[in-house]
Design an enzyme around this catalytic site. Structure first.
Site, PDB file in Angstrom:
ATOM      1  N   GLU A 197       1.823   3.734   3.717  1.00 11.79           N
ATOM      2  CA  GLU A 197       3.258   3.993   3.526  1.00 11.79           C
ATOM      3  C   GLU A 197       3.464   4.695   2.193  1.00 11.79           C
ATOM      4  OE1 GLU A 197       6.009   0.663   3.940  1.00 11.79           O
ATOM      5  OE2 GLU A 197       4.807  -0.150   5.579  1.00 11.79           O
ATOM      6  N   GLU A 237       1.567  -5.769   3.712  1.00 10.95           N
ATOM      7  CA  GLU A 237       2.186  -6.241   2.463  1.00 10.95           C
ATOM      8  C   GLU A 237       2.210  -7.755   2.323  1.00 10.95           C
ATOM      9  OE1 GLU A 237       5.881  -4.318   1.510  1.00 10.95           O
ATOM     10  OE2 GLU A 237       4.931  -2.364   1.422  1.00 10.95           O
TER      11      GLU A 237
HETATM   12  C1  BGP Z   1       7.727  -1.649   2.812  1.00 13.85           C
HETATM   13  C2  BGP Z   1       7.627  -2.264   4.188  1.00 13.85           C
HETATM   14  C3  BGP Z   1       8.282  -1.498   5.290  1.00 13.85           C
HETATM   15  C4  BGP Z   1       9.464  -0.655   4.874  1.00 13.85           C
HETATM   16  C5  BGP Z   1       9.333  -0.006   3.526  1.00 13.85           C
HETATM   17  C6  BGP Z   1      10.584   0.580   2.960  1.00 13.85           C
HETATM   18  O1  BGP Z   1       7.804  -2.661   1.865  1.00 13.85           O
HETATM   19  O2  BGP Z   1       6.281  -2.440   4.558  1.00 13.85           O
HETATM   20  O3  BGP Z   1       8.512  -2.357   6.350  1.00 13.85           O
HETATM   21  O4  BGP Z   1      10.660  -1.060   5.268  1.00 13.85           O
HETATM   22  O5  BGP Z   1       8.839  -0.897   2.553  1.00 13.85           O
HETATM   23  O6  BGP Z   1      11.358  -0.457   2.419  1.00 13.85           O
HETATM   24  P1  BGP Z   1      12.891  -0.630   2.675  1.00 13.85           P
HETATM   25  O7  BGP Z   1      13.055  -0.689   4.148  1.00 13.85           O
HETATM   26  O8  BGP Z   1      13.268  -1.892   1.988  1.00 13.85           O
HETATM   27  O9  BGP Z   1      13.538   0.568   2.083  1.00 13.85           O
END
Ligand code: BGP
Length: 472
Positions: A370, A165
């Site tokens: 993801e 990201e």
């Molecule tokens: C993405 C990231 C992750 C993860 C996920 C969920 O942006 O790559 O590291 O955490 O989001 O987001 P959050 O933890 O803010 O719910």
């Protein structure tokens, strides 16, 4: 497009799930690991720090055994830079190398393909002090780290992801705890896009080095891609959506794949005297990357409307909130989409649209690195976690992947977030995503024992039938 017959998932489709080092490992200063920016940041009030997380550092065998039980074909995890090179540059920590060798070997023991993210939000704190990505030397720092990883793990790791990201690091760095702005900076936008430029050059060089050192391996970027919808069919809203698509999505993929700046973003940066400086050789370096595939994270789409530039716009709350840029676009709440308990919109159909759009632009195979639902899961007295909402979310998204495959898009795999419960970027432990429940609370570490959620058994069946049976 309505299809009468759906195409099956490819036989070698990589079903798995993802985590990242700083969110799952814990042991944050153990066995020679140096602190990363995540270890020294001020965590949001009411949320846990990153000292223990899910304690995977001490429990990777148990976690990987559970992943094997689910039938994983791949496990996407990240390598902590400061565990391998505590100061970011210089001496390598043998204990760090040993740990990731163990994780990789444990995966391979079960036939699980390691899918390694080289950098997931955790700049070594020592390099932060030297200016982080603002420092031109960051390109060499990263390349050296890449070389150490290729030398030590390249004989077994066939799939690499560069920077997780990068678009979120650039757009919402403060939310993730990664933005470092040097003192005396007078044009923050320029500084941020200079950092972004260094990351782009570092990424391209790391991809080229991977091809040189590991001819059998494959490497790709891992941005967070959300197709942007116009708020209405007004022509100006469509232009706004194009603007945000360029700033949020295409800048990163145009660069990774073609090695050129997106023209809309460049024009916008010009308007703000914020175009990045190119060092000698950058232009060629950027064109030398050539990813083998695109990894991407998808949570939901974004929607925006025209902005006439007359007022200051509010900044983004987090990764999935469409922010505004004066004169470019303004975030708009899509009334057609439900939201999660944490306020993120849910848009499975937008997933298909995002995949279609990416494929038509870049023509590369894609892997979802993801996708998932953050929720307040509860462990029952008899050790169960009933998470039908997660099953529903994942089912609806997997259905859309199959539709996109039937549309003719090349999909290599699907790795939802997350394999195991872990600490969220800014919402702590209570925002859980895993198939595997971790027995701890925000501040009470309890037993840290693992429990199989209902979604664990469901995903196991999905994998066993190669995506044919998505029923409960
Ligand atoms: C993405 C990231 C992750 C993860 C996920 C969920 O942006 O790559 O590291 O955490 O989001 O987001 P959050 O933890 O803010 O719910």
């Amino acid at each position: 497009m309505l299809h009468k017959k759906l195409k099956a998932f490819p036989q070698d489709f990589l079903w798995g799930a993802s985590t990242s080092a700083y969110q799952v490992e814990g042991a944050n200063l153990e066995d020679g690991k140096g602190p990363s920016c995540q270890d020294v940041k001020e965590v949001p009030e009411g949320t846990s720090d990153l000292t223990v997380c899910a304690d995977q550092y001490h429990r990777y065998k148990e976690d990987i055994a559970l992943m094997a039980e689910m039938g994983f074909k791949t496990y996407r995890f990240s390598i902590s830079w400061s565990r391998i090179i505590p100061e970011g540059t210089g001496a390598v920590n043998p204990k760090g190398i040993e740990y990731y060798n163990n994780v990789i070997n444990e995966c391979l023991k079960y036939g699980i393909e390691p899918l390694v993210t080289m950098f997931h939000f955790d700049m070594p704190a020592a390099l932060d002090k030297r200016g982080s990505w603002s420092n031109r030397e960051s390109v060499d720092w990263f390349l050296n780290f890449a070389k150490v990883m290729y030398e030590n793990f390249g004989d077994r790791v066939k799939y690499w992801l560069t920077i997780n990201e990068q678009n979120m690091l650039t757009l919402v760095g403060p939310v993730i705890g990664t933005l470092t702005i040097p003192e005396g900076c007078t044009n923050e936008l320029k500084e941020i896009y200079q950092q972004n430029h260094h990351m782009l050059v570092a990424q391209a060089k790391a991809m080229a080095l991977c091809h040189e050192m590991l001819p059998g391996a494959k490497i790709g970027p891992a941005p967070n891609i959300s197709l942007v919808y116009p708020a209405s069919c007004k022509p100006e809203d469509n232009l706004a959506a194009q603007n945000y698509n360029a700033i949020r999505n295409w800048l990163y993929l145009d660069m990774a794949v073609y090695g050129v700046y997106n023209n809309l973003v460049w024009a916008w940066l010009e308007e703000h005297n914020a175009t990045p400086e190119f060092a000698e050789g950058d232009e060629e370096a950027l064109k030398s990357g050539h990813p083998d595939f695109i990894g991407f994270n998808y949570y939901n789409t974004a929607t925006c409307e025209w902005d006439d530039g007359s007022e200051e716009l509010s900044q983004a709350v987090d990764q999935q909130t469409a922010r505004g840029e004066a004169g470019m676009f303004k975030g708009f709440k899509n009334p057609n989409l439900p939201t999660t308990e944490f306020g993120w919109e849910i848009d499975p159909m937008g997933f298909r649209a995002t995949i279609r759009e990416m494929y038509s632009r870049y023509r590369l195979p894609m892997i979802v690195t993801e996708n998932g639902l953050g929720a307040y899961d509860k462990l029952t007295e008899d050790g169960k976690v009933h998470d039908p909402y997660r099953i529903e979310y994942l089912r609806k998204h997997i259905e859309q992947v199959q539709l996109a495959i039937t549309d003719g898009c090349e999909m290599m795999g699907y790795c939802p977030w997350s394999a195991v419960d872990l600490i969220s970027t800014h919402e702590g432990m209570v925002k859980r995503y895993g198939f595997i429940y971790v027995d701890r609370e925000e501040f009470d570490l309890k037993t840290l024992d693992r429990y199989r959620k209902d979604s664990f058994y469901w995903y196991k069946k999905v994998i066993a039938t190669n995506g044919e049976d998505l029923s409960d």
